[in-house]
Design a protein around this motif. Structure first.
Motif, PDB file in Angstrom:
ATOM      1  N   ILE A 150       0.865  -1.169   0.000  1.00 21.09           N
ATOM      2  CA  ILE A 150       0.000   0.000   0.000  1.00 21.09           C
ATOM      3  C   ILE A 150       0.906   1.224   0.000  1.00 21.09           C
ATOM      4  CG2 ILE A 150      -1.812   1.266   1.197  1.00 21.09           C
ATOM      5  CD1 ILE A 150      -2.655  -1.469   2.380  1.00 21.09           C
ATOM      6  N   LEU A 151       0.883   1.944  -1.112  1.00 20.38           N
ATOM      7  CA  LEU A 151       1.757   3.097  -1.289  1.00 20.38           C
ATOM      8  C   LEU A 151       0.969   4.394  -1.180  1.00 20.38           C
ATOM      9  CD1 LEU A 151       3.943   1.882  -4.279  1.00 20.38           C
ATOM     10  CD2 LEU A 151       4.528   1.931  -1.845  1.00 20.38           C
ATOM     11  N   ASN A 152       1.552   5.342  -0.487  1.00 26.67           N
ATOM     12  CA  ASN A 152       0.941   6.649  -0.272  1.00 26.67           C
ATOM     13  C   ASN A 152       1.919   7.738  -0.680  1.00 26.67           C
ATOM     14  OD1 ASN A 152      -1.705   6.187   1.352  1.00 26.67           O
ATOM     15  ND2 ASN A 152      -0.204   4.747   2.171  1.00 26.67           N
ATOM     16  N   GLY A 153       1.427   8.674  -1.458  1.00 27.19           N
ATOM     17  CA  GLY A 153       2.263   9.746  -1.968  1.00 27.19           C
ATOM     18  C   GLY A 153       2.356  10.950  -1.060  1.00 27.19           C
ATOM     19  N   PRO A 154       2.741  12.078  -1.647  1.00 28.09           N
ATOM     20  CA  PRO A 154       3.101  13.262  -0.877  1.00 28.09           C
ATOM     21  C   PRO A 154       1.958  13.794  -0.009  1.00 28.09           C
ATOM     22  CG  PRO A 154       2.955  13.776  -3.221  1.00 28.09           C
ATOM     23  CD  PRO A 154       2.853  12.303  -3.093  1.00 28.09           C
ATOM     24  N   ASN A 155       2.371  14.248   1.149  1.00 28.61           N
ATOM     25  CA  ASN A 155       1.533  14.899   2.151  1.00 28.61           C
ATOM     26  C   ASN A 155       0.603  13.962   2.904  1.00 28.61           C
ATOM     27  OD1 ASN A 155       2.539  17.603   1.687  1.00 28.61           O
ATOM     28  ND2 ASN A 155       1.460  17.477  -0.268  1.00 28.61           N
ATOM     29  N   LEU A 156       0.553  12.693   2.518  1.00 26.56           N
ATOM     30  CA  LEU A 156      -0.317  11.767   3.252  1.00 26.56           C
ATOM     31  C   LEU A 156       0.245  11.410   4.620  1.00 26.56           C
ATOM     32  CD1 LEU A 156      -1.633   9.742   0.244  1.00 26.56           C
ATOM     33  CD2 LEU A 156      -2.990  11.125   1.820  1.00 26.56           C
ATOM     34  N   ASN A 157       1.506  11.749   4.876  1.00 31.00           N
ATOM     35  CA  ASN A 157       2.051  11.622   6.222  1.00 31.00           C
ATOM     36  C   ASN A 157       1.338  12.575   7.176  1.00 31.00           C
ATOM     37  OD1 ASN A 157       3.540  13.543   4.529  1.00 31.00           O
ATOM     38  ND2 ASN A 157       4.676  14.020   6.394  1.00 31.00           N
ATOM     39  N   LEU A 158       0.677  13.591   6.645  1.00 31.79           N
ATOM     40  CA  LEU A 158      -0.062  14.562   7.452  1.00 31.79           C
ATOM     41  C   LEU A 158      -1.555  14.256   7.524  1.00 31.79           C
ATOM     42  CD1 LEU A 158       1.683  17.850   6.249  1.00 31.79           C
ATOM     43  CD2 LEU A 158       2.169  16.479   8.302  1.00 31.79           C
ATOM     44  N   LEU A 159      -1.940  13.074   7.081  1.00 27.66           N
ATOM     45  CA  LEU A 159      -3.342  12.679   7.136  1.00 27.66           C
ATOM     46  C   LEU A 159      -3.851  12.798   8.575  1.00 27.66           C
ATOM     47  CD1 LEU A 159      -5.539  11.666   5.228  1.00 27.66           C
ATOM     48  CD2 LEU A 159      -4.870   9.333   5.825  1.00 27.66           C
ATOM     49  N   GLY A 160      -5.017  13.377   8.740  1.00 28.51           N
ATOM     50  CA  GLY A 160      -5.585  13.625  10.055  1.00 28.51           C
ATOM     51  C   GLY A 160      -5.289  15.021  10.562  1.00 28.51           C
ATOM     52  N   GLN A 161      -4.288  15.667   9.976  1.00 33.57           N
ATOM     53  CA  GLN A 161      -3.914  17.034  10.359  1.00 33.57           C
ATOM     54  C   GLN A 161      -4.167  18.022   9.229  1.00 33.57           C
ATOM     55  OE1 GLN A 161       0.204  17.154  11.729  1.00 33.57           O
ATOM     56  NE2 GLN A 161       0.066  14.973  12.170  1.00 33.57           N
ATOM     57  N   ARG A 162      -3.883  17.594   8.012  1.00 26.97           N
ATOM     58  CA  ARG A 162      -3.956  18.476   6.833  1.00 26.97           C
ATOM     59  C   ARG A 162      -5.366  18.461   6.257  1.00 26.97           C
ATOM     60  NH1 ARG A 162      -2.963  16.689   1.312  1.00 26.97           N
ATOM     61  NH2 ARG A 162      -2.830  18.514  -0.006  1.00 26.97           N
ATOM     62  N   GLN A 163      -5.972  19.595   6.162  1.00 29.10           N
ATOM     63  CA  GLN A 163      -7.291  19.775   5.557  1.00 29.10           C
ATOM     64  C   GLN A 163      -8.292  18.679   5.969  1.00 29.10           C
ATOM     65  OE1 GLN A 163      -5.439  20.208   1.520  1.00 29.10           O
ATOM     66  NE2 GLN A 163      -6.913  21.899   1.375  1.00 29.10           N
ATOM     67  N   PRO A 164      -8.579  18.575   7.266  1.00 24.85           N
ATOM     68  CA  PRO A 164      -9.511  17.532   7.707  1.00 24.85           C
ATOM     69  C   PRO A 164     -10.902  17.663   7.098  1.00 24.85           C
ATOM     70  CG  PRO A 164      -8.999  19.045   9.503  1.00 24.85           C
ATOM     71  CD  PRO A 164      -8.082  19.381   8.368  1.00 24.85           C
ATOM     72  N   GLU A 165     -11.259  18.861   6.648  1.00 24.88           N
ATOM     73  CA  GLU A 165     -12.560  19.041   5.994  1.00 24.88           C
ATOM     74  C   GLU A 165     -12.620  18.299   4.658  1.00 24.88           C
ATOM     75  OE1 GLU A 165      -9.921  22.343   4.509  1.00 24.88           O
ATOM     76  OE2 GLU A 165     -10.239  21.392   6.446  1.00 24.88           O
ATOM     77  N   ILE A 166     -11.469  18.001   4.082  1.00 20.30           N
ATOM     78  CA  ILE A 166     -11.398  17.237   2.831  1.00 20.30           C
ATOM     79  C   ILE A 166     -11.021  15.794   3.094  1.00 20.30           C
ATOM     80  CG2 ILE A 166     -10.146  16.985   0.631  1.00 20.30           C
ATOM     81  CD1 ILE A 166      -9.842  20.029   0.590  1.00 20.30           C
ATOM     82  N   TYR A 167     -10.006  15.583   3.936  1.00 22.59           N
ATOM     83  CA  TYR A 167      -9.415  14.254   4.102  1.00 22.59           C
ATOM     84  C   TYR A 167      -9.830  13.543   5.386  1.00 22.59           C
ATOM     85  CZ  TYR A 167      -6.577  16.053   0.302  1.00 22.59           C
ATOM     86  OH  TYR A 167      -6.170  16.590  -0.895  1.00 22.59           O
ATOM     87  N   GLY A 168     -10.566  14.207   6.267  1.00 17.67           N
ATOM     88  CA  GLY A 168     -11.021  13.580   7.501  1.00 17.67           C
ATOM     89  C   GLY A 168      -9.989  13.645   8.604  1.00 17.67           C
ATOM     90  N   SER A 169     -10.305  13.013   9.700  1.00 15.61           N
ATOM     91  CA  SER A 169      -9.445  13.070  10.894  1.00 15.61           C
ATOM     92  C   SER A 169      -8.644  11.794  11.128  1.00 15.61           C
ATOM     93  CB  SER A 169     -10.285  13.387  12.130  1.00 15.61           C
ATOM     94  OG  SER A 169     -11.274  12.392  12.303  1.00 15.61           O
ATOM     95  N   ASP A 170      -8.876  10.762  10.303  1.00 12.80           N
ATOM     96  CA  ASP A 170      -8.107   9.525  10.444  1.00 12.80           C
ATOM     97  C   ASP A 170      -6.660   9.753  10.034  1.00 12.80           C
ATOM     98  OD1 ASP A 170     -10.141   7.571  11.283  1.00 12.80           O
ATOM     99  OD2 ASP A 170     -11.020   7.988   9.311  1.00 12.80           O
ATOM    100  N   THR A 171      -5.756   9.065  10.700  1.00 15.53           N
ATOM    101  CA  THR A 171      -4.330   9.167  10.411  1.00 15.53           C
ATOM    102  C   THR A 171      -3.893   8.027   9.488  1.00 15.53           C
ATOM    103  OG1 THR A 171      -3.668   7.794  12.270  1.00 15.53           O
ATOM    104  CG2 THR A 171      -3.951  10.176  12.704  1.00 15.53           C
ATOM    105  N   LEU A 172      -2.672   8.097   9.023  1.00 20.00           N
ATOM    106  CA  LEU A 172      -2.129   7.013   8.210  1.00 20.00           C
ATOM    107  C   LEU A 172      -2.028   5.730   9.029  1.00 20.00           C
ATOM    108  CD1 LEU A 172      -1.393   6.838   5.254  1.00 20.00           C
ATOM    109  CD2 LEU A 172       0.975   7.305   5.854  1.00 20.00           C
ATOM    110  N   ALA A 173      -1.768   5.841  10.324  1.00 21.50           N
ATOM    111  CA  ALA A 173      -1.764   4.656  11.201  1.00 21.50           C
ATOM    112  C   ALA A 173      -3.159   4.027  11.251  1.00 21.50           C
ATOM    113  CB  ALA A 173      -1.278   5.024  12.597  1.00 21.50           C
ATOM    114  N   ASP A 174      -4.198   4.850  11.253  1.00 22.21           N
ATOM    115  CA  ASP A 174      -5.572   4.329  11.221  1.00 22.21           C
ATOM    116  C   ASP A 174      -5.825   3.593   9.907  1.00 22.21           C
ATOM    117  OD1 ASP A 174      -6.168   5.519  13.723  1.00 22.21           O
ATOM    118  OD2 ASP A 174      -6.821   7.391  12.749  1.00 22.21           O
TER     119      ASP A 174
END
Length: 157
Positions: free
Chosen positions: A15-39
């Motif tokens: 499972i490969l994730n590109g740029p800025n997905l390390n900030l999942l849960g922090q970056r633009q939660p209104e678009i990407y939600g509050s779940d993290t990459l660990a989730d």
């Protein structure tokens, strides 16, 4: 191990994730939600386990590293789930690397619905190689992608 001999019991799904997905849960939660990459990793691991498999989740902000990991997947993985993020719209290199994965299932996933966003996001080079594209389902889209790869592996795709 040859690709045809690989199944979920012997090779993980990459499972490969590109740029800025390390900030999942922090970056633009209104678009990407509050779940993290660990989730996301936990959800994917659970989905793969239901099919007798495992996952190998990675994230990079660097295009070349993603290309290297795709090359590695050719030798050691049963299939690929990829969220190329912004590289979806720009990276012929990632498309070319995925095109070397003959017979390996590839499913592209996007957390947001890229077709409801800016016009430049409507095109994905990766989609030209993907066996399926899932967009707009939030992080649940990763689960759908893992399940699809598992089905394709079981079918011998």
């Amino acid at each position: 191990m040859t690709l045809s001999a690989r199944g979920l019991a012997t090779a993980p799904i990459m499972i490969l994730n590109g740029p800025n997905l390390n900030l999942l849960g922090q970056r633009q939660p209104e678009i990407y939600g509050s779940d993290t990459l660990a989730d996301v990793e936990a959800l994917c691991a659970e989905a793969a386990a239901a099919h007798g498999g495992t996952v190998d989740l990675r994230q990079s902000n660097h295009e070349g590293e993603l290309v290297d990991w795709i090359h590695e997947a050719r030798e050691r993985h049963a299939g690929i789930v990829i969220n190329p993020a912004a590289y979806s719209h720009t990276s012929v290199a990632i498309l070319d690397a995925l095109n070397t994965c003959d017979g390996m299932p590839v499913v592209e996933v996007h957390i947001s619905n890229i077709h409801q966003r800016e016009a430049f996001r409507h095109h994905s080079y990766v989609s030209q190689r993907a066996d399926g594209v899932i967009a707009g389902c939030g992080v649940q889209g990763y689960v759908f992608a893992v399940e699809r790869v598992a089905m394709l592996v079981a079918a011998g795709a």
